[in-house]
Scaffold this active site. Structure first.
Site, PDB file in Angstrom:
ATOM      1  N   ASP A 182       0.860  -1.190   0.000  1.00  0.00           N
ATOM      2  CA  ASP A 182       0.000   0.000   0.000  1.00  0.00           C
ATOM      3  C   ASP A 182       0.897   1.241   0.000  1.00  0.00           C
ATOM      4  OD1 ASP A 182      -2.299   1.487  -0.115  1.00  0.00           O
ATOM      5  OD2 ASP A 182      -3.184   0.676   1.716  1.00  0.00           O
ATOM      6  N   ASP A 183       0.292   2.382  -0.344  1.00  0.00           N
ATOM      7  CA  ASP A 183       1.090   3.612  -0.371  1.00  0.00           C
ATOM      8  C   ASP A 183       1.393   4.088   1.040  1.00  0.00           C
ATOM      9  OD1 ASP A 183      -1.565   4.272   0.063  1.00  0.00           O
ATOM     10  OD2 ASP A 183      -1.662   5.847  -1.472  1.00  0.00           O
ATOM     11  N   ASP A 213      -2.101   4.800   7.926  1.00  0.00           N
ATOM     12  CA  ASP A 213      -2.416   5.981   8.745  1.00  0.00           C
ATOM     13  C   ASP A 213      -2.943   5.505  10.098  1.00  0.00           C
ATOM     14  OD1 ASP A 213      -3.789   8.205   9.876  1.00  0.00           O
ATOM     15  OD2 ASP A 213      -3.804   9.212   7.957  1.00  0.00           O
TER      16      ASP A 213
END
Ligand SMILES: O=P(O)(O)OC[C@H]1O[C@H](OP(=O)(O)OP(=O)(O)O)[C@H](O)[C@@H]1O
Ligand SMILES: Nc1nc2[nH]cnc2c(=O)[nH]1
Ligand SMILES: [Mg+2]
Length: 175
Positions: A109-110, A113
């Site tokens: 994933d980028d 969070d």
């Protein structure tokens, strides 16, 4: 808070901006791959859409992997995190490659969070290796490999979400 609809603890787009250029993102993805190359080999990559598609393409190129699957998750509407919805799970062929638990599979994933997205995908594939390019403190325990940590009150602006624009001089009040 950006507006009145934020859940408590939800990420804020109004946080400290952390703009990332295409060049920087490419460099960070290559740095991530250097680390992943020490951990693999992997049978396949699973990109968490949509943000994970971009690093997954770069990592797949660098690791010589051609089998790429997606887990499609919807959560943020721009900056507001809603309920997570899995629109598509792991394909049966790929799940079989990972022996049902994800062993030898690489999830990309980028960013992480709050870690909610990562946690959901980890539950699907507990033995997979989970890599993200960027990590905020709350999500960091969820990832096995990442490159850059940014503070929880940072909002990362990816190059595919942004465009070049005029900036007023700093002394005139530019943030
Ligand atoms: O750790 P979390 O708090 O769950 O947040 C991280 C997720 O949020 C972003 O995706 P988003 O849901 O915005 O969708 P997108 O990838 O389609 O842009 C990002 O690409 C991660 O997948
Ligand atoms: N673009 C972007 N999407 C996110 N989704 C959750 N946190 C972030 C962030 O910092 N930047
Ligand atoms: Mg995403």
């Amino acid at each position: 808070m950006v507006n009145n609809h934020s859940e408590p603890g939800a990420p804020e787009r109004g946080g400290k901006p952390f703009p990332v250029s295409w060049d920087q993102f490419h460099r960070d993805c290559r740095a991530l791959t250097w680390r992943l190359n020490e951990v693999g080999p992997f049978h396949a990559i699973i990109a968490i859409t949509r943000g994970g598609l971009v690093p997954a393409a770069i990592v797949a190129r660098e690791l010589g992997l051609r089998v790429i699957d997606t887990v499609c998750v919807a959560s943020y509407d721009h900056d507001q995190q809603g309920e997570l919805r899995v629109l598509k799970g792991v394909s049966a062929d790929i799940a079989k490659l990972g022996g049902g638990t994800g062993k030898g599979l690489l999830i990309v994933d980028d960013l992480v969070d709050t870690g909610k997205t990562g946690r959901l995908v980890r539950e699907m594939l507990p033995d997979a290796h989970f890599a993200a390019v960027y990590a905020k403190p709350q999500g960091r325990p969820l990832v096995d490999t990442f490159i850059t940590e940014v503070s929880q009150d940072t909002w990362i602006h990816f190059p595919w979400d942004t465009a070049l624009s005029f900036q007023p001089p700093i002394r005139d009040g530019a943030g």
